[in-house]
Scaffold this active site. Structure first.
Site, PDB file in Angstrom:
ATOM      1  N   GLY A   1      -7.289  -4.375  -0.236  1.00  0.00           N
ATOM      2  CA  GLY A   1      -6.876  -4.902  -1.996  1.00  0.00           C
ATOM      3  C   GLY A   1      -8.018  -3.920  -2.740  1.00  0.00           C
ATOM      4  O   GLY A   1      -7.772  -4.105  -4.446  1.00  0.00           O
TER       5      GLY A   1
ATOM      6  N   TRP B   1      -6.591  -1.260  -3.616  1.00  0.00           N
ATOM      7  CA  TRP B   1      -5.433  -0.158  -4.571  1.00  0.00           C
ATOM      8  C   TRP B   1      -5.099  -1.408  -5.400  1.00  0.00           C
ATOM      9  O   TRP B   1      -4.917  -1.557  -6.433  1.00  0.00           O
ATOM     10  CB  TRP B   1      -4.171   0.099  -4.119  1.00  0.00           C
ATOM     11  CG  TRP B   1      -4.032   1.399  -3.188  1.00  0.00           C
ATOM     12  CD1 TRP B   1      -5.460   2.058  -2.872  1.00  0.00           C
ATOM     13  CD2 TRP B   1      -2.945   2.351  -2.493  1.00  0.00           C
ATOM     14  NE1 TRP B   1      -5.439   2.959  -2.436  1.00  0.00           N
ATOM     15  CE2 TRP B   1      -3.988   3.515  -2.153  1.00  0.00           C
ATOM     16  CE3 TRP B   1      -2.090   2.498  -2.725  1.00  0.00           C
ATOM     17  CZ2 TRP B   1      -3.612   4.508  -1.985  1.00  0.00           C
ATOM     18  CZ3 TRP B   1      -1.547   3.160  -2.556  1.00  0.00           C
ATOM     19  CH2 TRP B   1      -2.110   4.901  -1.866  1.00  0.00           C
TER      20      TRP B   1
ATOM     21  N   ASP C   1       0.793  -7.714   2.936  1.00  0.00           N
ATOM     22  CA  ASP C   1       0.318  -7.117   4.421  1.00  0.00           C
ATOM     23  C   ASP C   1       0.185  -7.941   5.649  1.00  0.00           C
ATOM     24  O   ASP C   1       0.244  -9.046   4.813  1.00  0.00           O
ATOM     25  CB  ASP C   1      -1.614  -6.358   4.138  1.00  0.00           C
ATOM     26  CG  ASP C   1      -2.023  -5.561   4.704  1.00  0.00           C
ATOM     27  OD1 ASP C   1      -2.485  -4.389   3.994  1.00  0.00           O
ATOM     28  OD2 ASP C   1      -1.683  -5.836   6.206  1.00  0.00           O
TER      29      ASP C   1
ATOM     30  N   ASP D   1       5.327  -9.164   7.999  1.00  0.00           N
ATOM     31  CA  ASP D   1       5.066  -7.568   8.287  1.00  0.00           C
ATOM     32  C   ASP D   1       6.084  -7.185   7.260  1.00  0.00           C
ATOM     33  O   ASP D   1       7.596  -7.946   7.903  1.00  0.00           O
ATOM     34  CB  ASP D   1       5.479  -8.036  10.101  1.00  0.00           C
ATOM     35  CG  ASP D   1       5.919  -6.306  10.960  1.00  0.00           C
ATOM     36  OD1 ASP D   1       6.533  -5.761   9.662  1.00  0.00           O
ATOM     37  OD2 ASP D   1       5.345  -6.533  12.098  1.00  0.00           O
TER      38      ASP D   1
ATOM     39  N   ASP E   1       0.440   1.881   1.124  1.00  0.00           N
ATOM     40  CA  ASP E   1      -0.578   2.592   2.067  1.00  0.00           C
ATOM     41  C   ASP E   1      -0.389   2.108   3.603  1.00  0.00           C
ATOM     42  O   ASP E   1      -1.766   2.105   4.314  1.00  0.00           O
ATOM     43  CB  ASP E   1      -1.732   2.212   1.728  1.00  0.00           C
ATOM     44  CG  ASP E   1      -3.060   3.184   2.150  1.00  0.00           C
ATOM     45  OD1 ASP E   1      -3.081   3.947   2.448  1.00  0.00           O
ATOM     46  OD2 ASP E   1      -4.134   2.225   1.839  1.00  0.00           O
TER      47      ASP E   1
ATOM     48  N   LYS F   1       1.926   6.649   1.949  1.00  0.00           N
ATOM     49  CA  LYS F   1       1.139   7.468   2.345  1.00  0.00           C
ATOM     50  C   LYS F   1       1.908   7.672   3.363  1.00  0.00           C
ATOM     51  O   LYS F   1       2.192   6.735   4.204  1.00  0.00           O
ATOM     52  CB  LYS F   1      -0.530   6.326   2.407  1.00  0.00           C
ATOM     53  CG  LYS F   1      -1.396   7.513   4.126  1.00  0.00           C
ATOM     54  CD  LYS F   1      -2.647   6.618   4.305  1.00  0.00           C
ATOM     55  CE  LYS F   1      -2.491   5.214   4.751  1.00  0.00           C
ATOM     56  NZ  LYS F   1      -3.320   4.650   5.207  1.00  0.00           N
TER      57      LYS F   1
END
Length: 220
Positions: free
Chosen positions: A64, A66, A92, A108, A133, A173
């Site tokens: 958490g 970000w 997430d 997912d 991320d 990322k």
């Protein structure tokens, strides 16, 4: 036995580096859940991506950090509990402790049902910024991992294309290695401005880097 000894030495060295890490100490001092907050903070401060009033989607949000940073950017009172000028939707596959003002969905991102839930949460509101991320469980086999990483990034790009404002931005990322140049090209095909970035908070030893795409190109 030798392998176990080597593993213990590696773990001990990592723990030493982690405990003495400037960003770990700073995160503890400033109330962030992880040092990763400073990666997004540096990117945002350089490019001015996140502003009060924005709708922001955080993919791969757990634990958490970000979302915490985004919340502070959208709140007149910063980290303090209170008014939020904007919308934050986080997703997430792992659970995440609640953050005031953040709508969290667990699932997912690769599954259509979860993606549909995220789209429902967005409620047809144009998104200003998508930050990702996300990273797959790495197998250590470069060719296999490259495919998994690319798939997540391609999904993030596809989501951005369908939900970002024309002048919106996507931050992802990724890792240097097999498939990197193809992902950079995907960004160049999708966005008017593309910036590869390596924030100071990203460890020197890591192949981790970030791509920022700004301003969608006309599709079709």
């Amino acid at each position: 036995m030798k392998a176990q000894t080597k593993s213990k030495k590696v773990n001990k060295a990592w723990l030493h580096d982690h405990v003495n890490d400037t960003y770990v100490k700073l995160a503890q001092k400033e109330g962030y859940r992880a040092r990763a907050a400073y990666k997004l903070k540096e990117i945002d401060e350089q490019l001015g991506l996140i502003k009060p009033g924005h709708v922001v989607v955080d993919l791969g949000s757990s634990p958490g950090a970000w979302s915490q940073y985004v919340r502070r950017r959208l709140s007149p009172d910063g980290a303090a509990v209170g008014q939020l000028n904007g919308v934050i939707i986080a997703l997430d596959i792992l659970p995440m402790e609640p953050i005031e003002g953040v709508t969290f969905l667990q699932g997912d991102f690769r599954e259509e049902e979860v993606l549909a839930g995220l789209q429902e949460a967005v409620q047809a509101r144009p998104v200003d910024v998508v930050v990702s991320d996300m990273a797959p469980n790495l197998s250590g086999v470069e060719s296999v991992d490259a495919v998994r990483i690319a798939h997540l990034i391609e999904l993030a790009v596809d989501f951005a294309v369908h939900h970002l404002k024309p002048e919106g931005a996507l931050v992802v990322k990724l890792f240097h290695g097999s498939g990197y140049s193809q992902l950079v090209q995907l960004f160049k095909d999708t966005f008017r401005v593309v910036k590869p970035m390596k924030p100071k908070a990203s460890r020197d030893k890591s192949s981790e880097t970030f791509l920022v795409g700004m301003g969608l190109k006309r599709q079709g």
